[in-house]
Motif scaffolding. Sequence first.
Motif, short mmCIF file in Angstrom:
data_model
loop_
_atom_site.label_atom_id
_atom_site.label_comp_id
_atom_site.label_asym_id
_atom_site.label_seq_id
_atom_site.Cartn_x
_atom_site.Cartn_y
_atom_site.Cartn_z
N PHE A 364 0.82 -1.20 0.00
CA PHE A 364 0.00 0.00 0.00
C PHE A 364 0.86 1.26 0.00
O PHE A 364 0.54 2.25 -0.66
CB PHE A 364 -0.93 0.00 1.22
N VAL A 365 1.97 1.24 0.75
CA VAL A 365 2.88 2.38 0.79
C VAL A 365 3.45 2.66 -0.60
O VAL A 365 3.50 3.81 -1.06
CB VAL A 365 4.03 2.13 1.80
N MET A 366 3.87 1.60 -1.28
CA MET A 366 4.43 1.76 -2.63
C MET A 366 3.38 2.29 -3.60
O MET A 366 3.68 3.16 -4.44
CB MET A 366 4.99 0.42 -3.12
N PHE A 367 2.15 1.82 -3.48
CA PHE A 367 1.10 2.28 -4.38
C PHE A 367 0.76 3.74 -4.13
O PHE A 367 0.56 4.52 -5.08
CB PHE A 367 -0.16 1.42 -4.22
N ILE A 368 0.69 4.14 -2.87
CA ILE A 368 0.40 5.54 -2.55
C ILE A 368 1.51 6.46 -3.05
O ILE A 368 1.26 7.49 -3.67
CB ILE A 368 0.19 5.71 -1.03
N GLY A 369 2.76 6.07 -2.80
CA GLY A 369 3.89 6.87 -3.27
C GLY A 369 3.90 7.01 -4.78
O GLY A 369 4.12 8.10 -5.31
N TYR A 370 3.65 5.89 -5.47
CA TYR A 370 3.61 5.92 -6.93
C TYR A 370 2.46 6.78 -7.43
O TYR A 370 2.60 7.53 -8.41
CB TYR A 370 3.47 4.49 -7.46
N SER A 371 1.32 6.70 -6.76
CA SER A 371 0.15 7.50 -7.16
C SER A 371 0.44 8.98 -7.04
O SER A 371 0.14 9.78 -7.94
CB SER A 371 -1.06 7.14 -6.29
N LEU A 372 1.05 9.40 -5.92
CA LEU A 372 1.36 10.81 -5.71
C LEU A 372 2.32 11.32 -6.78
O LEU A 372 2.20 12.46 -7.25
CB LEU A 372 1.95 11.01 -4.32
N SER A 373 3.28 10.50 -7.16
CA SER A 373 4.22 10.89 -8.21
C SER A 373 3.52 11.00 -9.56
O SER A 373 3.78 11.92 -10.34
CB SER A 373 5.36 9.88 -8.29
N THR A 374 2.59 10.09 -9.83
CA THR A 374 1.86 10.09 -11.09
C THR A 374 1.01 11.34 -11.24
O THR A 374 0.96 11.96 -12.32
CB THR A 374 0.97 8.84 -11.20
N TYR A 375 0.33 11.74 -10.16
CA TYR A 375 -0.49 12.95 -10.23
C TYR A 375 0.38 14.15 -10.61
O TYR A 375 -0.05 15.02 -11.37
CB TYR A 375 -1.18 13.21 -8.90
N GLY A 376 1.58 14.20 -10.07
CA GLY A 376 2.49 15.29 -10.39
C GLY A 376 2.86 15.31 -11.86
O GLY A 376 2.90 16.37 -12.49
#
Length: 451
Positions: A364-376
């Motif tokens: 879940f941590v990896m998915f959240i971090g990846y999601s935040l980067s993707t939005y950017g």
Amino acid sequence: MDSMWKDPLISGFRRMFYFVTPNETSFEKAEDVPQYIKEAAPFFMGFIVVEFIVMLLRGDGKRSLNDGLTSVGAGMFSRLPLLLFRSIHIAAYIWVHENFQIYVLPWDSPYTWWLCFLAVDLGYYWFHRMAHEVNFMWAAHQVHHSSEYYNFTTALRQSILQIYTSWVFYLPLALFIPSPMFILHHELNILYQFWIHTEYVRSLGPLEYILNTPSHHRVHHGRNRYCIDKNYAGTLIIWDRIFGTFEPEAEEVVYGLTHPVNTFDQFWVQFGFLKYMLERFSEMEGVANKMCTLFFGPGWAPGKPRTGELCDIPDVHAPEKQYNPSVPLWLKVYVVVHFILTLLGYEILFEKKEMFCQTYLLMFVMFIGYSLSTYGRLFDRNNLGIVMEVCRCVVFLVGDIMLVKLDFYTQPVASTVMPILRLLYVASLGLWLILYQKVFHAQVTPMNKKQ
């Protein structure tokens, strides 16, 4: 009157300004200290909403959606390790206090309370100053300065790495100040610094001589030459006055880094300067120069003073153009919806983390971090963002199938919420596959014509 003073809403509001008494905030055991920063989340949101309303009424454009979400996302990103590990600054302090204490001051004494208030604030001053004057520490701290706006969301723009450099500065206090007292003041010191991130409070009159205020902290966030390496205070500005780093607000402040990052990609915001520093370290000749690259200031170069020279810094003056790519309304709505869902999942993880094994938490941590980067990347209008979002949607749907087979969804609410999320992510995947095909076709067609 006394009951109103103790009302949870009033008490929470007072803590935002360090307006508390020793009697109500002294605790015998570390586990008894409330998580004031966590409890302040509704106040953070309230302050941000009020400031946003003021901005709309004044029409002065002192924020942008992409920058604000990047700042909030950085705050989320910085706390992700807490889902997996215990906070190092608390664990290290308690360990030193239990094993190396010289003399333990009484936990319930007002004198201990006030001494700890001053000691923590002084410790913060020196950590903060070194975070600007020592390059490997700046590699973490620069995240907080990367926004080119100055508002309450900027306060939330924090580094995932900073906690691993700041904890050392408070260890001398562990020799005599009880752990609960330190934890309390560390939380309140950080809370106080939230509200000073605004342009709408101009001056606090005589309090400007003693307290760190929005005016003083605006200077600290500036990249005008007169702002560089000034006003490191946490709560009290007296430390800057004593140690010669104070500078009053004069010329209109231009915010951000001297060399802007020009991206909203969370990974680049967090780790971009670290990459640059390691590259410089590798390129430097000689052990001495390599060590200086790490331990001298970010502006240092061979033959320069330890913290660099002011004349090497770009001479900027307001108004200065900010990085703010044009984003269509539909994309703003899309990112906001998915960001809110990510934020809700993030909050649920922190509330229920004891229910999950480390493997699930890491996923879940990896998915959240990846999601935040993707939005950017999407806000950057970068084609890589399209590819990243396609992958993100696929990962969510595949991961959902795996979790179903593992009987992960045991809560009744999951049977209601998950079908909606699946539909949303299938629709999102279809949208981005269409856009990907259009972008790819637009890039390939000219090449075919040339052939």
